[in-house]
Design an enzyme around this catalytic site. Structure first.
Site, PDB file in Angstrom:
ATOM      1  N   HIS A  73       0.786  -1.172  -0.048  1.00 33.83           N
ATOM      2  CA  HIS A  73       0.010   0.178  -0.047  1.00 33.83           C
ATOM      3  C   HIS A  73       0.812   1.258  -0.126  1.00 33.83           C
ATOM      4  O   HIS A  73       0.263   2.529   0.468  1.00 33.83           O
ATOM      5  CB  HIS A  73      -1.083  -0.068   1.309  1.00 33.83           C
ATOM      6  CG  HIS A  73      -2.033  -1.069   1.158  1.00 33.83           C
ATOM      7  ND1 HIS A  73      -2.868  -1.429   2.009  1.00 33.83           N
ATOM      8  CD2 HIS A  73      -2.569  -1.737   0.034  1.00 33.83           C
ATOM      9  CE1 HIS A  73      -3.771  -2.374   1.515  1.00 33.83           C
ATOM     10  NE2 HIS A  73      -3.526  -2.676   0.572  1.00 33.83           N
ATOM     11  N   GLY A 109      -2.080  -8.728  12.818  1.00 37.11           N
ATOM     12  CA  GLY A 109      -2.551  -7.382  12.912  1.00 37.11           C
ATOM     13  C   GLY A 109      -3.421  -6.783  11.993  1.00 37.11           C
ATOM     14  O   GLY A 109      -3.086  -5.651  11.753  1.00 37.11           O
ATOM     15  N   GLU A 116      -8.024  -9.807  18.129  1.00 41.23           N
ATOM     16  CA  GLU A 116      -9.503 -10.268  17.985  1.00 41.23           C
ATOM     17  C   GLU A 116      -9.269 -10.960  16.587  1.00 41.23           C
ATOM     18  O   GLU A 116      -8.607 -10.685  15.661  1.00 41.23           O
ATOM     19  CB  GLU A 116     -10.562  -9.168  18.023  1.00 41.23           C
ATOM     20  CG  GLU A 116     -10.501  -8.441  19.270  1.00 41.23           C
ATOM     21  CD  GLU A 116     -11.236  -7.331  19.371  1.00 41.23           C
ATOM     22  OE1 GLU A 116     -11.785  -6.733  18.315  1.00 41.23           O
ATOM     23  OE2 GLU A 116     -11.307  -6.559  20.588  1.00 41.23           O
TER      24      GLU A 116
HETATM   25  C1  BJW Z   1      -3.789  -5.626  16.931  1.00 33.57           C
HETATM   26  C2  BJW Z   1      -3.343  -4.787  17.848  1.00 33.57           C
HETATM   27  C3  BJW Z   1      -2.264  -5.274  18.780  1.00 33.57           C
HETATM   28  C4  BJW Z   1      -5.207  -4.028  16.689  1.00 33.57           C
HETATM   29  N1  BJW Z   1      -1.508  -6.519  18.349  1.00 33.57           N
HETATM   30  N2  BJW Z   1      -3.336  -6.876  16.527  1.00 33.57           N
HETATM   31  C5  BJW Z   1     -16.188  -5.242  -2.400  1.00 33.57           C
HETATM   32  C6  BJW Z   1     -15.648  -6.558  -2.291  1.00 33.57           C
HETATM   33  C7  BJW Z   1     -14.506  -6.771  -2.344  1.00 33.57           C
HETATM   34  C8  BJW Z   1     -13.505  -5.774  -2.606  1.00 33.57           C
HETATM   35  C9  BJW Z   1     -13.863  -4.488  -2.917  1.00 33.57           C
HETATM   36  C10 BJW Z   1     -15.289  -4.307  -2.832  1.00 33.57           C
HETATM   37  N3  BJW Z   1     -15.535  -2.955  -2.928  1.00 33.57           N
HETATM   38  C11 BJW Z   1     -14.172  -2.381  -3.342  1.00 33.57           C
HETATM   39  C12 BJW Z   1     -13.473  -3.399  -2.998  1.00 33.57           C
HETATM   40  C13 BJW Z   1     -11.769  -3.035  -3.299  1.00 33.57           C
HETATM   41  C14 BJW Z   1     -11.171  -2.457  -2.150  1.00 33.57           C
HETATM   42  C15 BJW Z   1     -11.659  -2.992  -0.926  1.00 33.57           C
HETATM   43  O1  BJW Z   1     -11.148  -3.758  -0.398  1.00 33.57           O
HETATM   44  N4  BJW Z   1     -12.593  -2.521  -0.224  1.00 33.57           N
HETATM   45  C16 BJW Z   1     -13.227  -3.007   1.050  1.00 33.57           C
HETATM   46  C17 BJW Z   1     -13.360  -1.974   2.121  1.00 33.57           C
HETATM   47  C18 BJW Z   1     -14.422  -3.922   0.798  1.00 33.57           C
HETATM   48  N5  BJW Z   1      -9.801  -2.524  -2.328  1.00 33.57           N
HETATM   49  C19 BJW Z   1      -9.047  -1.626  -3.141  1.00 33.57           C
HETATM   50  O2  BJW Z   1      -9.508  -0.630  -3.634  1.00 33.57           O
HETATM   51  C20 BJW Z   1      -7.624  -2.042  -3.304  1.00 33.57           C
HETATM   52  N6  BJW Z   1      -7.325  -1.896  -4.595  1.00 33.57           N
HETATM   53  C21 BJW Z   1      -7.967  -2.969  -5.519  1.00 33.57           C
HETATM   54  O3  BJW Z   1      -8.758  -3.880  -5.005  1.00 33.57           O
HETATM   55  O4  BJW Z   1      -7.593  -3.171  -6.772  1.00 33.57           O
HETATM   56  C22 BJW Z   1      -8.099  -3.847  -7.775  1.00 33.57           C
HETATM   57  C23 BJW Z   1      -7.424  -4.954  -7.537  1.00 33.57           C
HETATM   58  C24 BJW Z   1      -8.174  -6.471  -7.834  1.00 33.57           C
HETATM   59  C25 BJW Z   1      -7.585  -7.595  -7.519  1.00 33.57           C
HETATM   60  C26 BJW Z   1      -6.173  -7.685  -7.351  1.00 33.57           C
HETATM   61  C27 BJW Z   1      -5.372  -6.415  -7.197  1.00 33.57           C
HETATM   62  C28 BJW Z   1      -6.142  -5.309  -7.412  1.00 33.57           C
HETATM   63  C29 BJW Z   1      -6.787  -0.964  -2.699  1.00 33.57           C
HETATM   64  C30 BJW Z   1      -6.975  -0.905  -1.262  1.00 33.57           C
HETATM   65  C31 BJW Z   1      -6.085   0.211  -0.621  1.00 33.57           C
HETATM   66  C32 BJW Z   1      -6.251   0.477   0.958  1.00 33.57           C
HETATM   67  N7  BJW Z   1      -5.854   1.649   1.301  1.00 33.57           N
HETATM   68  C33 BJW Z   1      -5.666   1.915   2.704  1.00 33.57           C
HETATM   69  C34 BJW Z   1      -5.219   3.172   2.962  1.00 33.57           C
HETATM   70  C35 BJW Z   1      -3.858   3.824   2.373  1.00 33.57           C
HETATM   71  C36 BJW Z   1      -2.824   3.627   3.079  1.00 33.57           C
HETATM   72  C37 BJW Z   1      -2.792   4.385   4.593  1.00 33.57           C
HETATM   73  O5  BJW Z   1      -3.398   5.538   4.634  1.00 33.57           O
HETATM   74  O6  BJW Z   1      -2.261   4.100   5.534  1.00 33.57           O
HETATM   75  O7  BJW Z   1      -4.918   1.003   3.455  1.00 33.57           O
HETATM   76  S1  BJW Z   1      -7.157   1.572   3.679  1.00 33.57           S
HETATM   77  C38 BJW Z   1      -6.418   1.044   5.099  1.00 33.57           C
HETATM   78  O8  BJW Z   1      -7.083  -0.445   5.535  1.00 33.57           O
HETATM   79  C39 BJW Z   1      -4.910   1.176   4.991  1.00 33.57           C
HETATM   80  C40 BJW Z   1      -4.555  -0.327   5.300  1.00 33.57           C
HETATM   81  O9  BJW Z   1      -3.311  -0.725   4.783  1.00 33.57           O
HETATM   82  C41 BJW Z   1      -5.842  -1.208   5.083  1.00 33.57           C
HETATM   83  C42 BJW Z   1      -5.896  -2.413   5.857  1.00 33.57           C
HETATM   84  O10 BJW Z   1      -6.020  -2.120   7.281  1.00 33.57           O
HETATM   85  P1  BJW Z   1      -5.556  -3.080   8.411  1.00 33.57           P
HETATM   86  O11 BJW Z   1      -4.171  -2.918   8.572  1.00 33.57           O
HETATM   87  O12 BJW Z   1      -6.299  -4.385   8.409  1.00 33.57           O
HETATM   88  O13 BJW Z   1      -6.001  -2.341   9.866  1.00 33.57           O
HETATM   89  P2  BJW Z   1      -7.409  -2.566  10.640  1.00 33.57           P
HETATM   90  O14 BJW Z   1      -7.545  -1.274  11.465  1.00 33.57           O
HETATM   91  O15 BJW Z   1      -8.642  -2.969   9.841  1.00 33.57           O
HETATM   92  O16 BJW Z   1      -7.265  -3.731  11.235  1.00 33.57           O
HETATM   93  C43 BJW Z   1      -6.435  -3.640  12.406  1.00 33.57           C
HETATM   94  C44 BJW Z   1      -6.184  -5.129  13.061  1.00 33.57           C
HETATM   95  O17 BJW Z   1      -5.222  -5.161  14.157  1.00 33.57           O
HETATM   96  C45 BJW Z   1      -7.428  -5.615  13.777  1.00 33.57           C
HETATM   97  O18 BJW Z   1      -7.957  -6.820  13.161  1.00 33.57           O
HETATM   98  C46 BJW Z   1      -7.183  -5.433  15.377  1.00 33.57           C
HETATM   99  O19 BJW Z   1      -8.021  -6.403  16.074  1.00 33.57           O
HETATM  100  C47 BJW Z   1      -5.447  -5.598  15.295  1.00 33.57           C
HETATM  101  N8  BJW Z   1      -4.792  -5.255  16.385  1.00 33.57           N
HETATM  102  N9  BJW Z   1      -4.205  -3.753  17.951  1.00 33.57           N
HETATM  103  C48 BJW Z   1      -2.374  -7.508  17.407  1.00 33.57           C
HETATM  104  N10 BJW Z   1      -1.776  -4.510  19.717  1.00 33.57           N
END
Ligand code: BJW
Length: 231
Positions: free
Chosen positions: A108, A174, A202
């Site tokens: 990302h 995470g 979780e």
């Molecule tokens: C702990 C803890 C501790 C807490 N110890 N654990 C419908 C269905 C399916 C897909 C789509 C759909 N509609 C649209 C889409 C696609 C879309 C998507 O997935 N949307 C969903 C919301 C449904 N995806 C995209 O658009 C992506 N591109 C794409 O799909 O292109 C086409 C393609 C197709 C096929 C192959 C390839 C490509 C792009 C996604 C870009 C995401 N960007 C972001 C922001 C930019 C970066 C930034 O600003 O930082 O990236 S969004 C945000 O979410 C960020 C993160 O990297 C990403 C994931 O979040 P993450 O890391 O999982 O964080 P959290 O907060 O969600 O979870 C934290 C976890 O940690 C939790 O489980 C806690 O329990 C845990 N935790 N403390 C251990 N101490």
């Protein structure tokens, strides 16, 4: 049997105990900001000042943060494991590298890099990025953070696909399993015959797809898991 090729997917939870906010937990970034405003190309076109303010603040937090025991354990795994260890991170912070990991894919993007939306030139980000700042290569006023927003194509997907097809152990640490394509990696690794493990605070949205799960803070579960792999 000991694994030979390990792929580890990390998410915001691995950096949570370094003081960097997650997105979807209570009090996370998406409770403060609308993701449509700050994490889409359309939001950036509408209000680049807001988007730069959001990423400038996160860059400042990242510079002030330090890697934690989970980052350190993953760096130790890469250094001491006799096989291949690849970290695929969704995080845009640089805490894995600052802990000593070298084999890191930032799918990302990176907070510390800038991208020209006009010519795709990339360079080291200044601490503060301003809306309309000129690209050093083409001079277009199109400087943006080098991060992957919703609707954009994540980086190095071909390489990641090859790694998932060849790994014999896949771990997700995470991450909530809500954002694709990363949330689909566990299914890809399983299809390749890999063992799969989830280490999150979780259960995630895709917890049921993992062979084993360990729930707790990353600074506790990750060092213990690494110790077991190196034993
Ligand atoms: C702990 C803890 C501790 C807490 N110890 N654990 C419908 C269905 C399916 C897909 C789509 C759909 N509609 C649209 C889409 C696609 C879309 C998507 O997935 N949307 C969903 C919301 C449904 N995806 C995209 O658009 C992506 N591109 C794409 O799909 O292109 C086409 C393609 C197709 C096929 C192959 C390839 C490509 C792009 C996604 C870009 C995401 N960007 C972001 C922001 C930019 C970066 C930034 O600003 O930082 O990236 S969004 C945000 O979410 C960020 C993160 O990297 C990403 C994931 O979040 P993450 O890391 O999982 O964080 P959290 O907060 O969600 O979870 C934290 C976890 O940690 C939790 O489980 C806690 O329990 C845990 N935790 N403390 C251990 N101490």
């Amino acid at each position: 049997m000991k694994p030979e090729k390990i792929v580890i997917l990390t998410g915001a939870g691995v950096s949570a105990e370094s003081g960097l906010g997650t997105f979807r937990d209570a009090g996370g970034l998406w409770s403060e900001y609308d993701l449509q405003d700050v994490a889409t190309p359309e939001g950036f076109a509408r209000d680049p000042v807001l988007v730069h303010r959001f990423y400038n603040a996160r860059r400042a937090n990242c510079i002030a943060a330090a890697p934690n025991l989970a980052h350190a354990a993953l760096a130790r795994l890469e250094q001491e494991f006799p096989g291949e260890v690849t970290l695929v991170t969704q995080n845009i912070d640089d805490l894995h590298e600052r802990a000593g990991s070298r084999n890191v894919i930032h799918m990302h993007g990176e907070l510390m890099r800038a991208l020209c939306a006009a010519c795709d030139h990339r360079w080291d980000a200044p601490p503060e990025m301003a809306a309309g700042a000129p690209c050093p290569a083409c001079q277009a006023p199109a400087t943006r953070p080098d991060v992957v927003w919703f609707g954009e194509f994540p980086y190095q997907m071909e390489r990641i696909g090859t790694l998932l097809a060849q790994c014999d152990l896949f771990a997700a640490i995470g991450t909530s399993g809500t954002v694709y394509p990363a949330a689909g990696f566990v299914a890809e690794a399983r299809m390749a015959g890999a063992a799969t493990v989830e280490l999150t605070l979780e259960p995630s949205e895709v917890s049921g797809q993992f062979d084993t799960r360990q729930h707790g803070p990353a600074t506790e579960t990750v060092p213990a898991w690494v110790e077991g792999l190196l034993a």
